[in-house]
Design a protein around this motif. Structure first.
Motif, short mmCIF file in Angstrom:
data_model
loop_
_atom_site.label_atom_id
_atom_site.label_comp_id
_atom_site.label_asym_id
_atom_site.label_seq_id
_atom_site.Cartn_x
_atom_site.Cartn_y
_atom_site.Cartn_z
N ALA A 23 0.76 -1.40 0.06
CA ALA A 23 0.05 -0.10 0.00
C ALA A 23 0.87 1.17 -0.02
CB ALA A 23 -0.96 -0.02 1.34
N VAL A 24 2.12 1.28 0.93
CA VAL A 24 2.62 2.46 0.75
C VAL A 24 3.51 2.63 -0.36
CG1 VAL A 24 4.93 3.17 1.77
CG2 VAL A 24 3.07 2.39 3.41
N LEU A 25 3.82 1.59 -1.14
CA LEU A 25 4.59 1.87 -2.20
C LEU A 25 3.90 2.23 -3.20
CD1 LEU A 25 7.11 -1.35 -2.43
CD2 LEU A 25 7.89 0.82 -2.31
N LEU A 26 2.64 1.77 -3.44
CA LEU A 26 1.59 2.19 -4.34
C LEU A 26 1.38 3.54 -4.25
CD1 LEU A 26 -0.61 -1.04 -4.76
CD2 LEU A 26 1.01 -0.11 -6.39
N SER A 27 1.27 4.11 -2.80
CA SER A 27 1.02 5.47 -2.77
C SER A 27 2.00 6.39 -3.00
CB SER A 27 0.50 5.73 -1.44
OG SER A 27 1.96 5.58 -0.58
N ARG A 28 3.07 5.73 -3.39
CA ARG A 28 4.34 6.64 -3.49
C ARG A 28 4.97 6.26 -4.95
NH1 ARG A 28 7.87 8.49 0.72
NH2 ARG A 28 9.34 7.66 -0.40
N LEU A 29 3.96 5.71 -5.87
CA LEU A 29 4.30 5.35 -7.07
C LEU A 29 5.41 6.23 -7.99
CD1 LEU A 29 4.28 2.55 -8.56
CD2 LEU A 29 2.34 3.43 -9.67
N GLU A 30 4.71 7.59 -8.09
CA GLU A 30 5.46 8.69 -8.84
C GLU A 30 6.76 8.98 -8.12
OE1 GLU A 30 4.49 12.90 -10.93
OE2 GLU A 30 2.82 11.91 -9.98
N GLU A 31 6.71 9.09 -7.01
CA GLU A 31 7.81 9.56 -6.10
C GLU A 31 9.05 8.37 -6.24
OE1 GLU A 31 9.23 11.02 -1.81
OE2 GLU A 31 7.40 10.54 -2.01
N GLU A 32 8.78 7.09 -6.30
CA GLU A 32 9.76 5.96 -6.48
C GLU A 32 10.29 5.98 -7.86
OE1 GLU A 32 10.88 4.05 -4.15
OE2 GLU A 32 9.67 5.48 -2.69
N TYR A 33 9.37 6.25 -8.71
CA TYR A 33 9.70 6.28 -10.17
C TYR A 33 10.72 7.15 -10.57
CZ TYR A 33 9.40 7.35 -15.29
OH TYR A 33 9.81 7.28 -16.68
N GLN A 34 10.65 8.52 -10.11
CA GLN A 34 11.24 9.71 -10.12
C GLN A 34 12.78 9.33 -9.30
OE1 GLN A 34 10.65 12.08 -11.96
NE2 GLN A 34 8.67 11.74 -12.50
N ILE A 35 12.58 8.66 -8.05
CA ILE A 35 14.01 8.43 -7.43
C ILE A 35 14.58 7.31 -8.21
CG2 ILE A 35 14.74 7.19 -5.39
CD1 ILE A 35 12.45 8.57 -4.00
N ARG A 36 13.88 6.50 -8.96
CA ARG A 36 14.96 5.35 -9.49
C ARG A 36 15.43 6.01 -10.98
NH1 ARG A 36 10.51 2.01 -8.68
NH2 ARG A 36 9.71 2.38 -10.61
N ARG A 37 14.77 7.19 -11.17
CA ARG A 37 15.50 7.83 -12.32
C ARG A 37 16.26 8.59 -12.25
NH1 ARG A 37 11.63 10.85 -16.84
NH2 ARG A 37 13.29 11.16 -18.58
N TRP A 38 16.30 9.50 -11.23
CA TRP A 38 17.22 10.60 -10.82
C TRP A 38 17.87 10.69 -9.61
CZ3 TRP A 38 17.38 13.42 -15.03
CH2 TRP A 38 16.34 13.55 -15.84
N GLY A 39 17.62 9.41 -8.67
CA GLY A 39 18.30 9.49 -7.58
C GLY A 39 17.52 9.92 -6.47
N ASN A 40 18.21 9.72 -5.22
CA ASN A 40 17.54 10.40 -3.91
C ASN A 40 18.48 10.89 -2.99
OD1 ASN A 40 18.16 7.41 -3.46
ND2 ASN A 40 17.89 8.17 -1.44
N VAL A 41 18.02 11.79 -2.08
CA VAL A 41 18.87 12.36 -1.16
C VAL A 41 19.34 11.34 0.04
CG1 VAL A 41 19.10 14.09 0.65
CG2 VAL A 41 17.88 14.47 -1.46
N GLU A 42 20.34 11.01 0.08
CA GLU A 42 20.91 9.83 0.82
C GLU A 42 19.86 9.05 1.78
OE1 GLU A 42 24.47 9.73 2.51
OE2 GLU A 42 25.57 11.11 1.25
N TRP A 43 19.93 9.47 2.88
CA TRP A 43 19.13 8.82 4.04
C TRP A 43 17.53 9.27 3.83
CZ3 TRP A 43 16.70 12.35 7.30
CH2 TRP A 43 17.45 13.34 7.44
N ALA A 44 17.33 10.48 3.15
CA ALA A 44 15.93 10.95 3.60
C ALA A 44 14.60 10.05 2.95
CB ALA A 44 16.02 12.17 2.70
N HIS A 45 15.13 9.42 1.87
CA HIS A 45 14.19 8.65 1.33
C HIS A 45 13.71 7.39 2.09
CE1 HIS A 45 13.43 4.83 -1.11
NE2 HIS A 45 12.32 5.68 -1.65
N ASP A 46 14.74 6.69 2.69
CA ASP A 46 14.35 5.71 3.48
C ASP A 46 13.78 5.98 4.90
OD1 ASP A 46 15.82 3.87 1.67
OD2 ASP A 46 17.63 4.08 2.57
#
Length: 285
Positions: free
Chosen positions: A229-252
């Motif tokens: 449920a959480v992953l599906l609610s963050r689908l677009e954000e997860e897509y952007q992170i996989r594409r552009w990367g994320n800020v170290e610990w903030a995403h986790d």
């Protein structure tokens, strides 16, 4: 007494596994931060226990003192299962009390004090407003990869809930979103009305976290796990992170914290609907 919590763990283990958060201050959302939820306080008790009081309600005892709500009411819960779960939150605290990790306690405080003075009808109306802007109903036109991801991941859940409740919801890439039929609203209103006030408190909290009635009911009905449920609610954000990367610990950190809040809300819904007591085997010396 906390051996009795093993029964709750067997029933709701997949939810309990996500009920821990990273040790960092952050206020609870969804209208639940009417008390000092981000504060820490030196632990002032040694033992935690539960007892049954007037009307069959259960109380939480910190040493010999009875727990009270931020509004000054005696802290009581409707059944033993929920009392054990809340007592376990207090028992898990160490040198300082981290109130921002005690989601079940906060939800109970909200149900008891009702700081916004709402009734069931108002809570249901508030929850159903998320149907108009439901996460899984708003789609993008581009990029192609995200369009396909939304279709592949969100469509099955949307079809499931339409079949499960015999309703029509649909999806749209329009800024106005899909037009929700009035019959669909009535069906969900009738369904939500079957929950008691306490369970609605938890369900509204989950809906607020996921920004989705569809995903919330999918999880409460155990069609989806907390993680799904959480992953599906963050689908677009997860897509952007996989594409552009994320800020170290903030995403986790954000992911773990959302899982913790969502799991606690779902567990609260189930436990506040529980009518039976946790049976203990009496041992003789």
């Amino acid at each position: 007494m906390f051996r009795s919590f093993a029964k709750i763990q067997r029933q709701f283990g997949s939810l309990l596994s996500f009920c821990e958060v990273c040790p960092k201050k952050r206020p609870l959302t969804g209208g639940l931060n009417y008390s000092t939820a981000t504060a820490e306080r030196k632990k002032f008790y040694e033992d935690v226990s539960i007892s049954q009081g007037e009307g069959g309600l259960y109380e939480i005892n910190l040493d010999r003192r009875k727990l009270k709500t931020p509004g000054g009411k005696l802290f009581t819960v409707p059944n033993e299962a929920l009392a054990i779960a809340v007592a376990t939150e207090w028992d898990a605290q160490r040198e300082t009390l981290k109130f921002y990790t005690m989601h079940l306690t906060t939800l109970c405080n909200t149900a008891l004090d009702n700081p916004t003075h709402r009734d069931k009808d108002q809570m249901i109306s508030s929850a159903l407003k998320f149907l108009e802007t439901d996460t899984v109903c708003y789609r993008v036109d581009e990029p192609h990869g995200l369009v396909e991801l939304q279709k592949n991941e969100w469509d099955p859940v949307l079809h499931w809930i339409e079949n499960r409740y015999n309703v029509t919801i649909g999806a749209s890439s329009s800024i106005l979103g899909p037009e929700i039929p009035e019959q669909t609203r009535d069906t969900f209103r009738q369904h939500l009305n079957s929950y008691n006030f306490w369970s609605l408190t938890g369900l509204e909290f989950v809906i607020t976290q996921l920004k989705s009635v569809v995903l919330s009911l999918g999880m409460i009905d155990r069609h989806l796990s907390v993680e799904q449920a959480v992953l599906l609610s963050r689908l677009e954000e997860e897509y952007q992170i996989r594409r552009w990367g994320n800020v170290e610990w903030a995403h986790d950190y954000d992911m773990y914290e959302l899982r913790a809040r969502t799991a606690a809300g779902a567990l609260f819904v189930h436990l506040s609907s529980e009518s039976s007591t946790v049976k203990r085997k009496l041992m003789q010396d």
